[in-house]
Design a protein around this motif. Structure first.
Motif, PDB file in Angstrom:
ATOM      1  N   MET A 165       0.727  -1.158   0.049  1.00 51.06           N
ATOM      2  CA  MET A 165      -0.046  -0.067   0.084  1.00 51.06           C
ATOM      3  C   MET A 165       0.840   1.383  -0.065  1.00 51.06           C
ATOM      4  SD  MET A 165      -3.044   1.212  -0.104  1.00 51.06           S
ATOM      5  CE  MET A 165      -3.997   0.027  -0.096  1.00 51.06           C
ATOM      6  N   GLY A 166       1.941   1.227   0.629  1.00 47.80           N
ATOM      7  CA  GLY A 166       2.869   2.458   0.779  1.00 47.80           C
ATOM      8  C   GLY A 166       3.508   2.846  -0.676  1.00 47.80           C
ATOM      9  N   ARG A 167       3.521   1.812  -1.532  1.00 44.43           N
ATOM     10  CA  ARG A 167       3.904   2.209  -2.934  1.00 44.43           C
ATOM     11  C   ARG A 167       2.924   2.671  -3.742  1.00 44.43           C
ATOM     12  NH1 ARG A 167       6.442  -3.234  -5.740  1.00 44.43           N
ATOM     13  NH2 ARG A 167       6.700  -1.548  -7.273  1.00 44.43           N
ATOM     14  N   ARG A 168       1.630   2.644  -3.247  1.00 44.78           N
ATOM     15  CA  ARG A 168       0.458   3.225  -4.205  1.00 44.78           C
ATOM     16  C   ARG A 168      -0.168   4.656  -3.762  1.00 44.78           C
ATOM     17  NH1 ARG A 168       1.462  -1.992  -4.845  1.00 44.78           N
ATOM     18  NH2 ARG A 168       1.074  -3.100  -6.838  1.00 44.78           N
ATOM     19  N   PRO A 180      -7.296   9.375  -0.233  1.00 42.67           N
ATOM     20  CA  PRO A 180      -6.818   8.417   0.685  1.00 42.67           C
ATOM     21  C   PRO A 180      -7.655   8.203   1.884  1.00 42.67           C
ATOM     22  CG  PRO A 180      -5.549  10.366   0.774  1.00 42.67           C
ATOM     23  CD  PRO A 180      -6.557  10.458  -0.374  1.00 42.67           C
ATOM     24  N   LEU A 181      -8.447   9.379   1.953  1.00 41.64           N
ATOM     25  CA  LEU A 181      -9.344   9.059   3.306  1.00 41.64           C
ATOM     26  C   LEU A 181     -10.318   8.035   2.874  1.00 41.64           C
ATOM     27  CD1 LEU A 181      -9.700   9.824   6.147  1.00 41.64           C
ATOM     28  CD2 LEU A 181     -11.126  11.706   5.193  1.00 41.64           C
ATOM     29  N   ARG A 182     -10.834   7.831   1.779  1.00 47.42           N
ATOM     30  CA  ARG A 182     -11.797   6.950   1.085  1.00 47.42           C
ATOM     31  C   ARG A 182     -11.122   5.423   1.226  1.00 47.42           C
ATOM     32  NH1 ARG A 182     -15.177   7.906  -4.076  1.00 47.42           N
ATOM     33  NH2 ARG A 182     -16.137   9.215  -2.601  1.00 47.42           N
ATOM     34  N   THR A 183      -9.929   5.543   1.016  1.00 44.01           N
ATOM     35  CA  THR A 183      -9.194   4.345   0.833  1.00 44.01           C
ATOM     36  C   THR A 183      -8.978   3.924   2.431  1.00 44.01           C
ATOM     37  OG1 THR A 183      -7.890   5.098  -1.134  1.00 44.01           O
ATOM     38  CG2 THR A 183      -6.753   3.334   0.338  1.00 44.01           C
ATOM     39  N   TYR A 184      -8.746   4.650   3.296  1.00 46.16           N
ATOM     40  CA  TYR A 184      -8.648   4.331   4.598  1.00 46.16           C
ATOM     41  C   TYR A 184      -9.924   3.587   5.096  1.00 46.16           C
ATOM     42  CZ  TYR A 184      -8.097   4.200   9.727  1.00 46.16           C
ATOM     43  OH  TYR A 184      -7.822   4.022  10.961  1.00 46.16           O
ATOM     44  N   ALA A 185     -11.241   4.233   4.859  1.00 45.18           N
ATOM     45  CA  ALA A 185     -12.459   4.017   5.326  1.00 45.18           C
ATOM     46  C   ALA A 185     -12.711   2.385   4.686  1.00 45.18           C
ATOM     47  CB  ALA A 185     -13.507   5.036   4.761  1.00 45.18           C
ATOM     48  N   ALA A 186     -12.131   2.341   3.412  1.00 40.58           N
ATOM     49  CA  ALA A 186     -12.595   0.947   2.802  1.00 40.58           C
ATOM     50  C   ALA A 186     -11.710  -0.108   3.472  1.00 40.58           C
ATOM     51  CB  ALA A 186     -11.969   1.045   1.438  1.00 40.58           C
ATOM     52  N   LEU A 204      -1.273   1.879   8.195  1.00 37.48           N
ATOM     53  CA  LEU A 204      -0.307   2.910   8.629  1.00 37.48           C
ATOM     54  C   LEU A 204       0.113   3.850   7.403  1.00 37.48           C
ATOM     55  CD1 LEU A 204       1.632   4.082  10.823  1.00 37.48           C
ATOM     56  CD2 LEU A 204       3.193   2.285  10.312  1.00 37.48           C
ATOM     57  N   PRO A 205       0.496   3.634   6.340  1.00 34.70           N
ATOM     58  CA  PRO A 205       1.053   4.461   5.296  1.00 34.70           C
ATOM     59  C   PRO A 205      -0.181   5.104   4.801  1.00 34.70           C
ATOM     60  CG  PRO A 205       1.104   2.026   4.451  1.00 34.70           C
ATOM     61  CD  PRO A 205       0.889   1.900   6.028  1.00 34.70           C
ATOM     62  N   VAL A 206      -1.340   4.571   4.694  1.00 33.01           N
ATOM     63  CA  VAL A 206      -2.492   5.131   4.302  1.00 33.01           C
ATOM     64  C   VAL A 206      -2.833   6.530   5.213  1.00 33.01           C
ATOM     65  CG1 VAL A 206      -4.862   5.278   3.665  1.00 33.01           C
ATOM     66  CG2 VAL A 206      -3.483   3.469   3.045  1.00 33.01           C
ATOM     67  N   MET A 207      -2.912   6.175   6.506  1.00 31.09           N
ATOM     68  CA  MET A 207      -3.083   7.447   7.450  1.00 31.09           C
ATOM     69  C   MET A 207      -1.850   8.276   7.572  1.00 31.09           C
ATOM     70  SD  MET A 207      -5.222   8.842   9.373  1.00 31.09           S
ATOM     71  CE  MET A 207      -6.305   7.584  10.220  1.00 31.09           C
ATOM     72  N   ALA A 209     -14.329   7.511   9.263  1.00 29.38           N
ATOM     73  CA  ALA A 209     -13.587   8.206   8.290  1.00 29.38           C
ATOM     74  C   ALA A 209     -14.545   8.759   6.914  1.00 29.38           C
ATOM     75  CB  ALA A 209     -12.698   7.282   7.600  1.00 29.38           C
ATOM     76  N   LEU A 210     -15.403   8.156   6.683  1.00 29.14           N
ATOM     77  CA  LEU A 210     -16.226   8.481   5.519  1.00 29.14           C
ATOM     78  C   LEU A 210     -17.036   9.814   6.125  1.00 29.14           C
ATOM     79  CD1 LEU A 210     -17.933   5.312   4.567  1.00 29.14           C
ATOM     80  CD2 LEU A 210     -16.210   6.191   3.128  1.00 29.14           C
TER      81      LEU A 210
END
Length: 758
Positions: free
Chosen positions: A63-66, A73-79, A139-142, A203-204
């Motif tokens: 996930m860190g690579r992307r 990213p907040l939507r990604t974190y919620a997912a 962690l990388p997303v947040m 998050a959403l």
């Protein structure tokens, strides 16, 4: 920073705190549930934790690579949080399915512990890794969402580390002491899933609360990546972004050194837990208390480093100084462990209470864990060079490196270093690694103060002096001063075993991870002899027997005098089996018997994988409150016993009276009776009682035949006394026993939890 953006950032921290709570809920609950399939051995435990951490590393790295290229990213974190909840909620059912698949799969593997461990790892990876992959990705997303201020990346990721680790500590202590006890393992996992759903919804909600006009303007002026950061955390503020002046070689060193730090940190955790067990009750919650203190120290260290990094720039000399301090402190901690018995802290608390175990963990684990926790914000600042546009990539990568190192440290220390070098020398080897890492870091930092050039040499000298004045390496709890009476000592993968002898009293006693076992006083010897003699007297001509918990072999050796053709004896500790040699007089030289087949394995796991039925099954497990034995007192275990017992077989189990609440004692008896209604309670006095069960009622005719056979066997008479003495060991027959246990619940795998009685 506007009040609105400040509230938004606090909300993000709160969500990540709750995410940390759920993460440790899963870890502890999954380890507990895996016991029923894989057993409680350190190999089984390590494969489950290994699968857990492999998922964390993969999720963080991939996930860190992307994530830096994600527009939302907040939507990604919620997912991610919703996905964690869904997969975690399925995990109890998937682990239950493994219970049905595991026996056949494990028996199909080639013989040998390595293949069995690999099989467990593959099954654990299949069930746990999808969930832990998503946990690792958070962690990388947040970090991408929260660390939006140039020049404050280290401080911001330090705050995330603080709240997430603090949440993990809270989840750890609540799960170990409250949730498992009052909710049960399955329901505890569902609670964790509910927390993740709440975090995802939060998050959403934060995303929807973001002002659309600002997002649109940000998109047109800054691009999608910066726009979503502005939406999540408010407009970018603070000092202008300026990369830290670190060379490419120094960056590579930071990544490698942090991976090695992960190895060292988990190595220390393994060693410190093993030594602390010697000073604790080794109850089901003991490890949770130790881990809670360790995590709390990491959180405080992260908080301190985050505070510092808001006021000054990170440098490699900071990294080097912390490594040197950790190395020296790790050796000093050995002094604290060695002197704990002299303090008699357990007397202050009336025994091995929760408060006592928390205190000794705090005294020994908390100081070094604070220093270990300070490393993450520092490394985050150094490795990102305070550049926000690569925060997801760099944090995900360096966290993955550290986690891989941690996996290697946990497995390498437990399976290789401790058995080869012992607890004391392993600690010194890990401390030496810290000193080397610190020295190299200071060599890279050429802009440091001149005085720091001598810091590695000073730390090395101080560490050598601390090692030189260390007391003996035999950590035997309150008996560590009795080294002159030591006749056996060995530190293995699973256990530290010591045997002391008092020749003038004809007395021996074993200490297994600090707990006294196998004493040869008169009451204990009567208990061992009855466990060995009574089943063959009830089942003459037995073709085979199974003994779960061989210990030092006294009960097994006693049973062996009845010429049973095959006796399978199982124990977790090969060191205890080896120590049986010094009990040769008491166990009638059982190790020399060609009828004995020894198995180093968890007893329940052996039963699960066994295909044969047994005429006799004898269980001499340690105390039910013990972390390695509680699963041998549940309805599912007794059903497993029943399925492996021959039609005319005999089942006997030792059940202690000491340290057991009467409510728990009745529940255990009721649980046995629920599976074996033809049950009699025996007792040799002191704190020893036994359940003896057969498929048919033990009538007076059966009992008389037992006494007749006993009278005709001179070894039985010598060990237990005349028939009238043996008859006096019957404590409650079936009718009296059912009245004593009364109506009530039976103990199941899901809700078993035994608190030691004071």
């Amino acid at each position: 920073m506007t009040p609105d953006s400040r509230v938004r950032r606090i909300a993000l921290l709160a969500l990540f705190f709750l995410s940390g709570v759920s993460g440790l809920i899963y870890q502890i609950a999954w380890v507990r549930q895996s016991v029923f399939t894989f057993g409680v051995s350190v190999y089984a435990y390590s494969t489950v934790i290994g699968a857990y951490m492999i998922g964390l590393a993969l999720g963080s790295y991939m996930m860190g690579r992307r994530i830096d290229a994600h527009a939302r990213p907040l939507r990604t974190y919620a997912a991610l949080e919703v996905g964690i909840a869904a997969l975690a909620a399925l995990s109890p059912f998937l682990l239950g399915a493994l219970h049905a698949l595991y026996p056949g799969l494990s028996n199909a593997l080639p013989a040998g512990g390595v293949w069995l461990t690999l099989g467990r790892l593959v099954l654990s990876l299949a069930v746990l890794t999808p969930t832990t992959f998503l946990i690792g990705a958070t962690l990388p997303v947040m970090s991408r969402i929260y660390a939006t201020h140039g020049g404050r990346v280290g401080s911001d990721v330090g705050r995330l580390y603080l709240v997430n680790t603090a949440g993990a500590a809270l989840g750890c202590v609540l799960t170990g002491l409250v949730f498992l006890r009052y909710l049960g393992a399955r329901e505890t996992i569902f609670l964790g899933a509910a927390i993740n759903l709440f975090v995802g919804a939060g998050a959403l909600a934060l995303m929807r609360l973001g002002p659309a006009g600002r997002a649109g303007r940000a998109t047109s002026e800054m691009g999608d990546v910066e726009a979503d950061s502005a939406l999540a955390a408010g407009p970018r503020t603070g000092p202008a972004e300026e990369a830290l002046p670190i060379s490419a070689g120094a960056l590579r060193y930071v990544a490698i050194a942090y991976a090695i730090s992960g190895f060292i940190a988990l190595g220390y955790e393994v060693v410190w837990a093993r030594i602390l067990y010697i000073h604790s009750s080794h109850a089901a919650y003991s490890f949770s208390l130790m881990l809670t203190v360790f995590l709390a120290g990491l959180a405080l260290g992260g908080a301190g480093a985050s505070w510092v990094l808001r006021r000054r720039r990170a440098t490699l000399r900071h990294f080097g100084a912390i490594q040197l301090a950790i190395g020296l402190l790790a050796v000093l901690i050995l002094h604290a462990f060695a002197r704990l018995p002299a303090l008699h802290l357990e007397d202050w608390f009336g025994g091995y209470t929760v408060a006592y175990e928390f205190l000794i963990a705090f005294i020994t684990l908390f100081p070094p864990s604070v220093l270990l926790g300070a490393l993450f914000p520092l490394v985050g600042s150094l490795y990102t060079r305070e550049r926000t546009e690569v925060v997801g990539l760099r944090i995900g990568r360096v966290n993955a490196f550290n986690t891989v190192g941690a996996i290697a440290g946990s497995l390498g220390t437990g399976f290789v270093l401790v058995p080869l070098f012992g607890l004391r020398n392993t600690t010194m080897a890990l401390a030496a690694l810290n000193l080397v890492l610190g020295a190299v870091a200071l060599r890279f930092d050429r802009g440091g103060r001149r005085a720091l050039r001598f810091a590695p040499a000073g730390a090395m000298v101080a560490t050598i002096v601390a090692v030189a004045i260390l007391p003996t390496g035999f950590y035997l709890g309150s008996y560590y001063t009795e080294v002159d009476r030591l006749i056996f000592y060995k530190e293995g993968v699973e256990t530290t075993v010591a045997v002391l002898e008092v020749p003038e009293d004809n007395y021996k006693i074993s200490f297994v991870n600090g707990r006294d076992e196998v004493p040869t006083d008169r009451a204990s010897m009567a208990a061992f002899r009855l466990l060995g003699h009574l089943p063959p007297l009830l089942r003459p001509g037995a073709r085979n027997a199974l003994v779960l918990s061989f210990g030092n072999g006294i009960a097994t050796g006693t049973m062996n005098t009845h010429d049973i053709p095959i006796i399978d004896a199982v124990d977790l500790s090969p060191e205890m089996m080896e120590a049986a040699a010094v009990y040769s007089e008491e166990n009638y030289d059982v190790l020399d018997s060609d009828r004995l087949r020894l198995h180093v394995e968890d007893g329940r796991n052996f039963l699960l994988r066994a295909e044969a039925s047994y005429d006799i099954i004898s269980v001499d497990a340690t105390h039910p409150a013990n972390a390695s034995s509680w699963a041998l007192f549940t309805s599912e275990f007794y059903q497993l016993i029943e399925s492996r017992l021959a039609e005319d077989g005999v089942f006997m189990q030792w059940i202690p009276i000491h340290g057991v609440r009467e409510e728990d004692y009745r529940d255990i008896l009721r649980t046995v009776w629920d599976v074996f209604p033809n049950m009699v309670l025996w007792s040799t006095g002191s704190t020893h009682s036994y359940v003896v069960a057969t498929r048919d009622p033990m009538s007076s005719v059966v009992m008389q035949s037992v006494l007749t056979r006993a009278a005709a066997n001179p070894i039985v008479v010598r060990d237990l006394g005349p028939p009238e003495t043996i008859a006096g060991y019957v404590a409650m027959a079936e009718a009296d026993l059912t009245g004593y246990i009364g109506r009530g619940p039976v103990i199941t795998d899901n809700d078993a939890f035994f608190m030691p009685a004071r």
